[in-house]
Scaffold this motif. Structure first.
Motif, PDB file in Angstrom:
ATOM      1  N   GLU A 477       0.824  -1.204   0.030  1.00 42.54           N
ATOM      2  CA  GLU A 477      -0.014  -0.050  -0.093  1.00 42.54           C
ATOM      3  C   GLU A 477       0.903   1.324   0.018  1.00 42.54           C
ATOM      4  O   GLU A 477       0.662   2.285  -0.749  1.00 42.54           O
ATOM      5  CB  GLU A 477      -0.995  -0.067   1.180  1.00 42.54           C
ATOM      6  CG  GLU A 477      -1.988  -0.992   1.138  1.00 42.54           C
ATOM      7  CD  GLU A 477      -2.933  -0.805   2.410  1.00 42.54           C
ATOM      8  OE1 GLU A 477      -3.424   0.029   2.733  1.00 42.54           O
ATOM      9  OE2 GLU A 477      -3.408  -2.031   3.140  1.00 42.54           O
ATOM     10  N   VAL A 478       2.011   1.298   0.724  1.00 38.07           N
ATOM     11  CA  VAL A 478       2.744   2.426   0.817  1.00 38.07           C
ATOM     12  C   VAL A 478       3.498   2.903  -0.563  1.00 38.07           C
ATOM     13  O   VAL A 478       3.497   3.713  -1.020  1.00 38.07           O
ATOM     14  CB  VAL A 478       3.914   2.023   1.916  1.00 38.07           C
ATOM     15  CG1 VAL A 478       4.892   3.422   1.772  1.00 38.07           C
ATOM     16  CG2 VAL A 478       3.361   1.919   3.135  1.00 38.07           C
ATOM     17  N   ALA A 479       4.090   1.545  -1.369  1.00 38.81           N
ATOM     18  CA  ALA A 479       4.652   1.656  -2.417  1.00 38.81           C
ATOM     19  C   ALA A 479       3.579   2.080  -3.493  1.00 38.81           C
ATOM     20  O   ALA A 479       3.740   2.998  -4.456  1.00 38.81           O
ATOM     21  CB  ALA A 479       5.210   0.202  -3.015  1.00 38.81           C
ATOM     22  N   ARG A 480       2.377   1.755  -3.504  1.00 40.66           N
ATOM     23  CA  ARG A 480       1.435   2.023  -4.354  1.00 40.66           C
ATOM     24  C   ARG A 480       1.225   3.773  -4.139  1.00 40.66           C
ATOM     25  O   ARG A 480       0.944   4.439  -5.271  1.00 40.66           O
ATOM     26  CB  ARG A 480      -0.010   1.317  -4.247  1.00 40.66           C
ATOM     27  CG  ARG A 480      -1.076   1.644  -5.294  1.00 40.66           C
ATOM     28  CD  ARG A 480      -2.005   0.651  -5.295  1.00 40.66           C
ATOM     29  NE  ARG A 480      -2.718   0.670  -3.986  1.00 40.66           N
ATOM     30  CZ  ARG A 480      -2.772  -0.279  -3.224  1.00 40.66           C
ATOM     31  NH1 ARG A 480      -2.045  -1.424  -3.513  1.00 40.66           N
ATOM     32  NH2 ARG A 480      -3.248  -0.371  -2.013  1.00 40.66           N
ATOM     33  N   ALA A 481       1.238   4.524  -2.881  1.00 43.45           N
ATOM     34  CA  ALA A 481       0.916   5.512  -2.758  1.00 43.45           C
ATOM     35  C   ALA A 481       2.082   6.583  -3.220  1.00 43.45           C
ATOM     36  O   ALA A 481       1.858   7.633  -3.778  1.00 43.45           O
ATOM     37  CB  ALA A 481       0.524   5.686  -1.155  1.00 43.45           C
ATOM     38  N   GLY A 489       3.511  14.478  -9.456  1.00 49.05           N
ATOM     39  CA  GLY A 489       4.601  15.406  -9.131  1.00 49.05           C
ATOM     40  C   GLY A 489       4.881  15.926  -7.937  1.00 49.05           C
ATOM     41  O   GLY A 489       5.339  16.790  -7.670  1.00 49.05           O
ATOM     42  N   HIS A 490       4.373  15.171  -6.978  1.00 53.39           N
ATOM     43  CA  HIS A 490       4.429  15.658  -5.581  1.00 53.39           C
ATOM     44  C   HIS A 490       5.948  15.112  -5.116  1.00 53.39           C
ATOM     45  O   HIS A 490       6.366  14.277  -5.612  1.00 53.39           O
ATOM     46  CB  HIS A 490       3.430  14.954  -4.883  1.00 53.39           C
ATOM     47  CG  HIS A 490       1.914  15.131  -5.317  1.00 53.39           C
ATOM     48  ND1 HIS A 490       1.621  16.312  -5.627  1.00 53.39           N
ATOM     49  CD2 HIS A 490       0.857  14.478  -4.952  1.00 53.39           C
ATOM     50  CE1 HIS A 490       0.202  16.112  -5.998  1.00 53.39           C
ATOM     51  NE2 HIS A 490      -0.103  15.138  -5.451  1.00 53.39           N
ATOM     52  N   ARG A 491       6.390  16.227  -4.297  1.00 58.31           N
ATOM     53  CA  ARG A 491       7.693  16.056  -3.578  1.00 58.31           C
ATOM     54  C   ARG A 491       7.448  15.133  -2.104  1.00 58.31           C
ATOM     55  O   ARG A 491       6.599  15.716  -1.576  1.00 58.31           O
ATOM     56  CB  ARG A 491       8.326  17.400  -3.566  1.00 58.31           C
ATOM     57  CG  ARG A 491       8.763  18.023  -4.964  1.00 58.31           C
ATOM     58  CD  ARG A 491       9.472  19.429  -4.536  1.00 58.31           C
ATOM     59  NE  ARG A 491       9.677  20.027  -5.872  1.00 58.31           N
ATOM     60  CZ  ARG A 491      10.153  21.101  -5.950  1.00 58.31           C
ATOM     61  NH1 ARG A 491      10.821  21.645  -4.943  1.00 58.31           N
ATOM     62  NH2 ARG A 491      10.149  21.792  -7.234  1.00 58.31           N
ATOM     63  N   LEU A 492       7.903  14.100  -2.054  1.00 61.64           N
ATOM     64  CA  LEU A 492       7.877  13.409  -0.799  1.00 61.64           C
ATOM     65  C   LEU A 492       9.190  13.413  -0.085  1.00 61.64           C
ATOM     66  O   LEU A 492      10.098  12.992  -0.614  1.00 61.64           O
ATOM     67  CB  LEU A 492       7.345  12.084  -1.339  1.00 61.64           C
ATOM     68  CG  LEU A 492       6.744  11.032   0.028  1.00 61.64           C
ATOM     69  CD1 LEU A 492       5.686  11.627   0.784  1.00 61.64           C
ATOM     70  CD2 LEU A 492       6.487   9.861  -0.620  1.00 61.64           C
ATOM     71  N   VAL A 493       8.975  13.631   1.196  1.00 66.27           N
ATOM     72  CA  VAL A 493      10.346  13.512   2.286  1.00 66.27           C
ATOM     73  C   VAL A 493       9.832  12.946   3.521  1.00 66.27           C
ATOM     74  O   VAL A 493       8.597  13.213   4.101  1.00 66.27           O
ATOM     75  CB  VAL A 493      10.813  14.920   2.493  1.00 66.27           C
ATOM     76  CG1 VAL A 493       9.938  15.837   2.859  1.00 66.27           C
ATOM     77  CG2 VAL A 493      12.285  14.737   3.241  1.00 66.27           C
ATOM     78  N   CYS A 494      10.499  12.133   4.188  1.00 72.09           N
ATOM     79  CA  CYS A 494      10.247  11.438   5.671  1.00 72.09           C
ATOM     80  C   CYS A 494      11.133  12.096   6.369  1.00 72.09           C
ATOM     81  O   CYS A 494      12.621  12.072   6.120  1.00 72.09           O
ATOM     82  CB  CYS A 494      10.205  10.136   5.539  1.00 72.09           C
ATOM     83  SG  CYS A 494       9.980   9.287   7.240  1.00 72.09           S
ATOM     84  N   ILE A 541      12.014   2.288   2.984  1.00 72.91           N
ATOM     85  CA  ILE A 541      11.477   3.376   2.662  1.00 72.91           C
ATOM     86  C   ILE A 541      12.292   4.101   1.460  1.00 72.91           C
ATOM     87  O   ILE A 541      11.634   4.676   0.474  1.00 72.91           O
ATOM     88  CB  ILE A 541      10.925   4.302   3.730  1.00 72.91           C
ATOM     89  CG1 ILE A 541      10.061   3.667   4.784  1.00 72.91           C
ATOM     90  CG2 ILE A 541      10.485   5.502   3.313  1.00 72.91           C
ATOM     91  CD1 ILE A 541       8.888   3.153   4.006  1.00 72.91           C
ATOM     92  N   ALA A 542      13.532   4.131   1.649  1.00 76.77           N
ATOM     93  CA  ALA A 542      14.348   4.868   0.818  1.00 76.77           C
ATOM     94  C   ALA A 542      14.407   4.123  -0.644  1.00 76.77           C
ATOM     95  O   ALA A 542      14.385   4.688  -1.717  1.00 76.77           O
ATOM     96  CB  ALA A 542      15.660   5.281   1.115  1.00 76.77           C
TER      97      ALA A 542
END
Length: 584
Positions: A477-481, A489-494, A541-542
């Motif tokens: 589910e995380v990979a699909r999201a 085009g969203h920028r994603l950071v954790c 996650i990376a």
């Protein structure tokens, strides 16, 4: 905020530890004199016990005055100077007034406050109450955590002559205190942007990838679910044989989405020094900076599911809407987030009603086995029986007629348990958070939160605040999201709180008999194991294409926000390129 109360129940005076020692000495002298046939020792013991009885009788009128409400209590809270509310870590003053309306002096009084665990009380107050007099004492309270905390009441202990007898009066008065995060420094630039209109009309300092009818072409990419058909590049589609969409660069406002993990691993440690406390402070500072820069900000809190959500918005008033879910994050009452069973919940609410409202819901005797009243009884883990009809009536009376509309905010299997859990939230009854989660639960919650944030249109920055523990399996589910966010085009950071910086939250309890060296070795092993799990989670996650930053106490707030929102400070690079091209 003034609150006053009167003691609800009277108890006869009791002997203090000094009084019990005095009585024991008299009894030993009397028995020893009888055994030794010494009338002098026996008379001394009898005199000691007689003196104690006289002092007890002389002190009894003080108890009668307390029972008849001749003793009153009122308190007030003073906000810190220069603050609009109560802020975590900053002391605020509480003033307590005791009024003796009786004709007799009540002597010396000792006052103790009963408050939530996150409120650090100043200890006991001392005062002397003369006849028909009023005394005011003050002290400082400190909130260790963000949240809605309560002052439940105060206990006043009055002692007689020589401190041999005492009576205690309890003054219930539930007072809610909302504690906000610490004010943060401005880390993102303030742009001269209009504060009204549609998001596409608010030009800003950021050059962002947007799907629209204006701007410079950034790239051609494959069509993703949710893309408008009017943005399809038909020539490129005919040339490649695949449905292609135009992505354009346009200077506009950014939408920042903050995803805060509320899981049990985020709550380990001392109050005010947990990963969740750090995440709440960082999320509040980030949202404040983004709103000051003229951008839009949204918030999602999650554990095994999405717990709360605030849609993206802008403007100064929107910050209060973002803070509210952060305040309630510390006061979880939902059935799937807490560890109490229904019977344990009933017992806890019953104890609260007994002390605060004077309502006794206990069943003194167990009815016969075939009695139909068993359908309205609940048994606690210790074997106590509670009458659910009396309990529900007291809770319904305390909640008032407007409670029905608020039941939907609480999750439980039955409406009765919903009312009890809503009562716990409104009265500040702290319920233990669920410590052990089901396998794949955290992954499901993170995936749902990411998917909800990735559905938004326009340019977005999605910031996940989580230690990433519990993500060993079930990352589909995380990979699909993540793929959906990248396609749009969203920028994603954790931002992952570091286990090493929160080592106090991972230290094992010290077993009895172990030396300091053994304790240090156990703590080192526990920290090593936590760091190993942390590195493994960050690598997983990376590997999905998410940038992971290790954060913790001691990091500069402005530097952290700059890392989480790269390119947000200063002018836009794309704008500079366009100006350079125009100059040539």
């Amino acid at each position: 905020m003034n609150r006053s109360a009167a003691s609800r129940r009277g108890r006869p005076p009791s002997l203090t530890s000094r009084g019990r020692a005095f009585a024991a000495s008299g009894a030993v002298l009397m028995i020893g004199g009888a055994l030794l046939s010494s009338w002098q020792v026996t008379a001394l013991g009898v005199s000691t016990l007689a003196a104690l009885c006289v002092l007890y009788i002389l002190f009894y009128p003080t108890s009668i005055l307390v029972w008849r409400h001749h003793l009153e209590l009122a308190w007030s809270l003073e906000r810190p100077a220069g603050e609009d509310g109560f802020v975590v870590g900053r002391p605020f003053r509480i003033r307590v007034s005791l009024r003796n309306r009786g004709p007799l002096s009540l002597g010396h009084a000792s006052l103790r406050l009963f408050a939530s665990s996150a409120l650090e009380s100043p200890g006991a107050f001392a005062a002397s109450l003369g006849a028909r007099s009023e005394v005011t004492v003050s002290g400082e309270l400190t909130a260790l955590c963000v949240g809605t905390w309560h002052l439940h009441g105060a206990a006043v202990e009055l002692k007689g002559a020589l401190g041999l007898c005492a009576v205690e009066a309890y003054f219930p008065s539930s007072l809610a205190i909302q504690v906000f995060p610490r004010p943060s420094v401005r880390a993102l630039p303030e742009g001269a942007r209009p504060q009204s209109g549609a998001p596409d009309d608010k030009l800003g300092l950021h050059a962002l990838r947007l799907r629209g009818s204006g701007g410079e072409l950034r790239e051609l990419r494959e069509h993703a679910p949710g893309d408008p058909f009017k943005h399809i590049a038909w020539k490129a589609t005919a040339r490649t044989g695949r449905l292609m969409v135009r992505d354009l660069d346009r200077e506009t406002m950014t939408t920042h989405f903050l995803l805060v993990d509320l899981g049990a691993t985020m709550r380990r440690g001392h109050a005010g020094a947990t990963k969740l406390d750090f995440a709440i402070d960082l999320a509040s500072a980030y949202a404040r900076a983004a709103l000051k820069a003229g951008d839009r900000a949204g918030l999602i809190t999650f554990d095994g599911r999405i717990v709360d959500e605030v849609k993206p918005g802008d403007g100064p008033s929107h910050r209060l809407r973002l803070v509210q879910p952060l305040l309630s994050a510390m006061n979880a009452v939902d059935e799937d987030l807490t560890e109490l069973t229904d019977s344990e919940l009933v017992a806890q609410v019953a104890r609260y009603l007994l002390h605060q409202e004077g309502v006794d819901t206990r069943q003194r005797r167990a009815p016969p086995i075939d009695d139909p009243s068993w359908a309205h009884l609940a048994a606690s883990a210790t074997g106590g029986l509670y009458d659910l009809r009396v309990l529900e009536q007291a809770v319904q009376s305390a909640l008032g007629p407007t409670s029905t509309a608020r039941l939907s905010t609480v999750r439980a299997q039955t409406p009765e348990m919903q009312r009890l859990r809503l009562f716990c939230r409104l009265r500040g009854i702290e319920l233990p958070y669920r410590r052990v989660a089901e396998e794949g639960r955290r992954s499901s919650g993170l995936g749902a939160a990411l998917e909800r944030a990735a559905r938004g249109r326009g340019s977005q920055r999605i910031v996940v605040l989580s230690d990433l523990e519990g993500l060993e399996r079930g990352l589909d589910e995380v990979a699909r999201a993540v793929r959906l966010a990248r396609r749009r085009g969203h920028r994603l950071v954790c931002a992952a709180p570091s286990a090493k910086r929160f080592a106090s939250g991972h230290q094992a309890a010290r077993p009895k008999g172990l030396l300091a060296a053994d304790q240090a070795r156990l703590s080192e092993i526990a920290l090593w194991d936590a760091e190993r799990r942390e590195r493994a989670a960050q690598h997983r996650i990376a590997a999905l294409g998410v940038r992971v930053l290790s954060v913790g106490p001691g990091d500069s707030e402005s530097a952290l926000i700059a890392q989480l929102a790269p390119g947000a400070q200063g002018g836009s690079a794309a704008s500079g390129r366009r100006q350079a091209g125009a100059g040539r």
